[in-house]
Write a protein that holds these residues in place. Sequence first.
Motif: not given
Length: 248
Positions: A115-119
Motif C-alpha cells: 500500500a505504501r509503495a502505491f502511495g
Amino acid sequence: MTIDAFHGFTLAILLLFVGKGLVARWSILRRYSIPEALVGGLACAFVVFILHYGMGITLSFDLEARNALLLYFFAGIGLSTDARTLRHGGRPLLILSGVAVGFMMLQNLVGMEMARAFGLDPRTGLMVGSVSLTGGVGTTLAWSDHFVQTLGIAQAQELGLAANMIGLIAACTIGGPIASLLMHRHRLQASGDSALEIGTLHSDEQHAQLDYYGVLLALLWLNFALMLGYGINALVAYPPVTLPDFVG
C-alpha cells in the motif's frame, strides 16, 4: 441487471451442483482436490465476465441472504467440532499454530508495504492482509465499516473482498497440487479405512437418511446457536474490539 437475494440464493445452490457435476466429470479436479464450490463459482464468474465485456450487461447481486447464510455456515462448523480433539494435536498443532501466526504477521507487513509503495495509506494494506486472507469474508465485512468511517479509507470493503476471493482461489488451485505433489513424493497414504473428517468424498458417498423431524431438529439447534451467538456478540461489543458476528 440486479438479481435479488432469493434468486441469488437459488443460483448459488445451482452453481454448487454445477461444480459437483464438473468435478465428477473431470478427474484432474478430483486429483488436485479442487472444491466443487470453487468450480461452480468460477463458472459463474466466467459467465458474468462474458456478459459484461461481451454484451455490455452488468450483473449485480443482492447479498442480503449472504450474511444470514454465513452465520449458519459457521454455526454448523461449530456444532460439528469437538474441542477435545485439540488435545490430540500435541506438538505438531503448536508448531502449525505458530507458523500460522507468523504468516498472519507477514501478510500484514507485506500488505502495508505494498500500500505504501502505491502511495496509499499503509493501513489500507491490512485489508489485503490477515483481515481478508486469514479472517475471510466475515472478518472483512466486520472491519469494513471501521476502515471506511473511522480511518477514512474508501473502497475498503471492495478491496478486502477482492483480496479474499483471490486468496480463496489461490489457496484452492495452489494448495491442492502442492499437497498432491508432497503426498506422492513422500508416499503418504491415509491410515486404515477411516473416512474423511474434513472434506468431501467424491465417490461412494454415504448419504445420511433424514426425515423432516431430523431436518427441523438440525435447524432448531442451528437457530439456538445463532441466538446464543447474538448474546455473546452483544457482550463483547462494549470494549473497543471489533469481531465478526460469526465468532459468537
